[in-house]
Design an enzyme around this catalytic site. Structure first.
Site, PDB file in Angstrom:
ATOM      1  N   ASP A  68       0.751  -1.279   0.067  1.00  0.00           N
ATOM      2  CA  ASP A  68      -0.087   0.024   0.086  1.00  0.00           C
ATOM      3  C   ASP A  68       0.863   1.164  -0.153  1.00  0.00           C
ATOM      4  OD1 ASP A  68      -3.148  -0.900   1.143  1.00  0.00           O
ATOM      5  OD2 ASP A  68      -1.401  -2.304   1.579  1.00  0.00           O
TER       6      ASP A  68
ATOM      7  N   GLU B 243      -5.131   7.194  -0.541  1.00  0.00           N
ATOM      8  CA  GLU B 243      -5.680   6.558   0.668  1.00  0.00           C
ATOM      9  C   GLU B 243      -4.787   6.558   2.146  1.00  0.00           C
ATOM     10  OE1 GLU B 243      -6.969   2.346   0.617  1.00  0.00           O
ATOM     11  OE2 GLU B 243      -7.345   2.419   2.639  1.00  0.00           O
TER      12      GLU B 243
ATOM     13  N   ASP C 176      -6.267   4.720  -4.737  1.00  0.00           N
ATOM     14  CA  ASP C 176      -6.525   3.656  -3.876  1.00  0.00           C
ATOM     15  C   ASP C 176      -5.342   2.679  -4.310  1.00  0.00           C
ATOM     16  OD1 ASP C 176      -6.705   1.334  -2.171  1.00  0.00           O
ATOM     17  OD2 ASP C 176      -8.951   1.324  -2.228  1.00  0.00           O
TER      18      ASP C 176
ATOM     19  N   ASP D 150      -6.421  -2.060  -3.342  1.00  0.00           N
ATOM     20  CA  ASP D 150      -7.668  -2.204  -2.717  1.00  0.00           C
ATOM     21  C   ASP D 150      -7.806  -3.607  -2.674  1.00  0.00           C
ATOM     22  OD1 ASP D 150     -10.563  -1.610  -2.196  1.00  0.00           O
ATOM     23  OD2 ASP D 150     -11.059  -2.441  -4.146  1.00  0.00           O
TER      24      ASP D 150
ATOM     25  N   THR E  46      -6.552  -4.816   0.648  1.00  0.00           N
ATOM     26  CA  THR E  46      -5.586  -5.496   1.520  1.00  0.00           C
ATOM     27  C   THR E  46      -5.477  -6.689   2.322  1.00  0.00           C
ATOM     28  OG1 THR E  46      -4.820  -2.812   1.286  1.00  0.00           O
ATOM     29  CG2 THR E  46      -3.802  -4.202   3.056  1.00  0.00           C
TER      30      THR E  46
ATOM     31  N   THR F  11     -19.282  -7.603   0.556  1.00  0.00           N
ATOM     32  CA  THR F  11     -17.797  -7.804   1.276  1.00  0.00           C
ATOM     33  C   THR F  11     -17.767  -9.227   1.839  1.00  0.00           C
ATOM     34  OG1 THR F  11     -16.696  -6.744   3.173  1.00  0.00           O
ATOM     35  CG2 THR F  11     -18.984  -6.821   3.588  1.00  0.00           C
TER      36      THR F  11
ATOM     37  N   HIS G  29     -15.803  -7.125   5.776  1.00  0.00           N
ATOM     38  CA  HIS G  29     -16.384  -5.915   6.579  1.00  0.00           C
ATOM     39  C   HIS G  29     -17.814  -6.200   6.690  1.00  0.00           C
ATOM     40  CE1 HIS G  29     -12.362  -4.234   4.931  1.00  0.00           C
ATOM     41  NE2 HIS G  29     -12.413  -3.894   6.352  1.00  0.00           N
TER      42      HIS G  29
ATOM     43  N   GLY H 291     -12.591  -6.397  -1.730  1.00  0.00           N
ATOM     44  CA  GLY H 291     -12.490  -5.042  -2.475  1.00  0.00           C
ATOM     45  C   GLY H 291     -13.453  -4.288  -3.471  1.00  0.00           C
TER      46      GLY H 291
ATOM     47  N   LYS I 180     -14.998  -6.170  -6.738  1.00  0.00           N
ATOM     48  CA  LYS I 180     -16.615  -6.655  -6.768  1.00  0.00           C
ATOM     49  C   LYS I 180     -17.278  -5.736  -8.050  1.00  0.00           C
ATOM     50  CE  LYS I 180     -17.274  -6.054  -2.490  1.00  0.00           C
ATOM     51  NZ  LYS I 180     -16.088  -6.499  -1.641  1.00  0.00           N
TER      52      LYS I 180
ATOM     53  N   ASP J   2     -12.117   4.319  -3.065  1.00  0.00           N
ATOM     54  CA  ASP J   2     -12.554   3.005  -3.560  1.00  0.00           C
ATOM     55  C   ASP J   2     -13.490   3.043  -4.869  1.00  0.00           C
ATOM     56  OD1 ASP J   2     -11.575   1.203  -1.295  1.00  0.00           O
ATOM     57  OD2 ASP J   2     -12.818   2.538  -0.067  1.00  0.00           O
TER      58      ASP J   2
HETATM   59  P1  AMP Z   1     -14.402  -4.872   1.239  1.00  0.00           P
HETATM   60  O1  AMP Z   1     -15.664  -4.810   0.225  1.00  0.00           O
HETATM   61  O2  AMP Z   1     -14.965  -5.089   2.370  1.00  0.00           O
HETATM   62  O3  AMP Z   1     -13.344  -5.376   0.679  1.00  0.00           O
HETATM   63  O4  AMP Z   1     -14.209  -3.261   1.145  1.00  0.00           O
HETATM   64  C1  AMP Z   1     -14.072  -2.366   0.188  1.00  0.00           C
HETATM   65  C2  AMP Z   1     -13.321  -1.467   0.337  1.00  0.00           C
HETATM   66  O5  AMP Z   1     -13.748  -0.517   1.306  1.00  0.00           O
HETATM   67  C3  AMP Z   1     -11.747  -1.571   0.915  1.00  0.00           C
HETATM   68  O6  AMP Z   1     -10.981  -0.781   0.845  1.00  0.00           O
HETATM   69  C4  AMP Z   1     -11.940  -1.802   2.414  1.00  0.00           C
HETATM   70  O7  AMP Z   1     -10.865  -1.515   2.907  1.00  0.00           O
HETATM   71  C5  AMP Z   1     -12.907  -0.383   2.614  1.00  0.00           C
HETATM   72  N1  AMP Z   1     -13.779  -0.793   3.964  1.00  0.00           N
HETATM   73  C6  AMP Z   1     -14.886  -1.353   3.738  1.00  0.00           C
HETATM   74  N2  AMP Z   1     -15.695  -1.274   5.081  1.00  0.00           N
HETATM   75  C7  AMP Z   1     -14.589  -0.956   5.807  1.00  0.00           C
HETATM   76  C8  AMP Z   1     -14.673  -0.834   7.208  1.00  0.00           C
HETATM   77  N3  AMP Z   1     -15.405  -1.203   8.098  1.00  0.00           N
HETATM   78  N4  AMP Z   1     -13.549  -0.342   7.777  1.00  0.00           N
HETATM   79  C9  AMP Z   1     -12.456  -0.026   6.868  1.00  0.00           C
HETATM   80  N5  AMP Z   1     -12.426  -0.182   5.566  1.00  0.00           N
HETATM   81  C10 AMP Z   1     -13.419  -0.690   5.011  1.00  0.00           C
HETATM   82 MG    MG Z   2     -10.098   0.253  -0.919  1.00  0.00          MG
HETATM   83 MG    MG Z   3      -6.252   0.540  -0.089  1.00  0.00          MG
END
Ligand code: AMP
Ligand code: MG
Ligand code: MG
Length: 307
Positions: free
Chosen positions: A50, A73, A117, A120, A122, A194, A197, A219, A223, A246
């Site tokens: 990153d 980011e 980003d 994306d 990570t 997700t 998250h 990511g 998606k 994102d």
């Molecule tokens: P994900 O779909 O969970 O992979 O999230 C897509 C993007 O949003 C990634 O860059 C994640 O780091 C960020 N993201 C989603 N939800 C959160 C969360 N609760 N805290 C921190 N980053 C998040």
């Molecule tokens: Mg991201």
């Molecule tokens: Mg990132």
């Protein structure tokens, strides 16, 4: 020949820079020293990939476009020395060969914000789910997402001997290149959300779509690619966790090929330099039937996701 309009030069440079960042991200994985630190807890990680990819992208674009606002980011030490080999100054002929949309030919540096980003997905990078990882560079003009690059550094990583990596770019009014749009199966409803998250409003909004299948994936960039390639009908994220870096590139790319990315209320997302970073209204992306998905979002979720 006259110089190409700023928007075309910026997207052209961004494709080359995203490719360079992809090499850095692969090299760090190959070395295996990921240098993982927690940002706001164990669900918000940062790795050396990153940090290094952002240094490469921001330094390379700022050198070529010093008056354009670039928001990455990661918070990095401004005194960091950027290795000379991180500076990418190449252009991408495919982008420069296209005609700039008429309403974008006079865009000035101060009209643009670039949202970066560097990695994306990570969490997925650290877990070896490498096909979920993307590099995202989004170009907003007057607060609207108009151009974007999604680079997949590990595209093809499961195919022995294949060339790794692929870059998709798009500009509204020009089109999207580097990927074929595939329509998802008719008469079915596949929803992606997700994997790392989840929370109650995420679960409630997915449940409300009555999907035949729910695809848990990492990511925002990945998606969006699942929607573009017809693996999912919709990307549904009823949470404020996604940030402007994102969504900017995926939004522009989807829009350039006839799809949509909005918040869960169906409102467009704004990308001025001064906006709040989180997408407080959540994220909803589709290639068709967007309004149907918006209508299914439960009132309780809409009330929790105040844009
Ligand atoms: P994900 O779909 O969970 O992979 O999230 C897509 C993007 O949003 C990634 O860059 C994640 O780091 C960020 N993201 C989603 N939800 C959160 C969360 N609760 N805290 C921190 N980053 C998040
Ligand atoms: Mg991201
Ligand atoms: Mg990132």
């Amino acid at each position: 020949m006259a110089e190409a309009p700023l928007l075309m030069r910026l997207v052209s440079a961004s494709v080359a820079v995203a490719d360079r960042a992809g090499v850095i991200i692969r090299d760090i994985m190959k070395k295996g020293e990921l240098g993982i630190v927690e940002k706001e807890g164990k669900h918000d990680l940062q790795t050396e990939a990153d940090r290094s990819a952002q240094r490469c992208i921001v330094a390379s674009l700022s050198k070529q476009f010093p008056k354009v606002a670039i928001i990455g980011e990661e918070t990095l030490d401004p005194a960091d020395v950027i290795p000379a080999e991180y500076l990418e100054e190449g252009a991408t002929a495919e982008v420069l060969s296209k005609t700039c949309p008429a309403n974008m030919t006079n865009v000035r540096d101060e009209d643009i914000v670039v949202w970066v980003d560097p990695v994306d997905g990570t969490a997925e990078y650290t877990q070896g789910l490498l096909d979920h990882v993307t590099v995202l560079i989004g170009v907003a003009v007057a607060g609207r997402a108009v151009g974007g690059v999604i680079h997949q550094p590990f595209y093809n990583f499961k195919t022995p001997g294949a060339t790794l990596g692929r870059t998709i770019w798009g500009i509204i009014g020009v089109g999207t290149y580097g990927v074929e749009k595939v329509l998802p199966p008719a008469g079915k409803r596949f929803v992606t959300t997700t994997r790392s998250h989840p929370n109650q409003t995420v679960r409630d909004s997915v449940a409300a779509m009555h999907a035949d299948e729910v695809i848990l994936a990492g990511g925002c960039g990945h998606k969006a690619m699942l929607v573009i390639e017809g693996v999912a009908h919709a990307y549904v994220f009823g949470s404020p966790g996604c940030k402007k870096w994102d969504t900017c590139a995926p939004e522009a790319i989807l829009h350039a090929m006839g799809g949509r990315l909005t918040d869960m209320h169906g409102n467009d997302i704004l990308y001025h330099a001064t906006v709040k970073k989180p997408n407080a209204g959540g994220v909803l992306a589709t290639m068709s039937d967007h309004d149907w998905y918006v209508k299914q979002v439960p009132e309780s979720v809409k009330a929790a996701l105040v844009a």
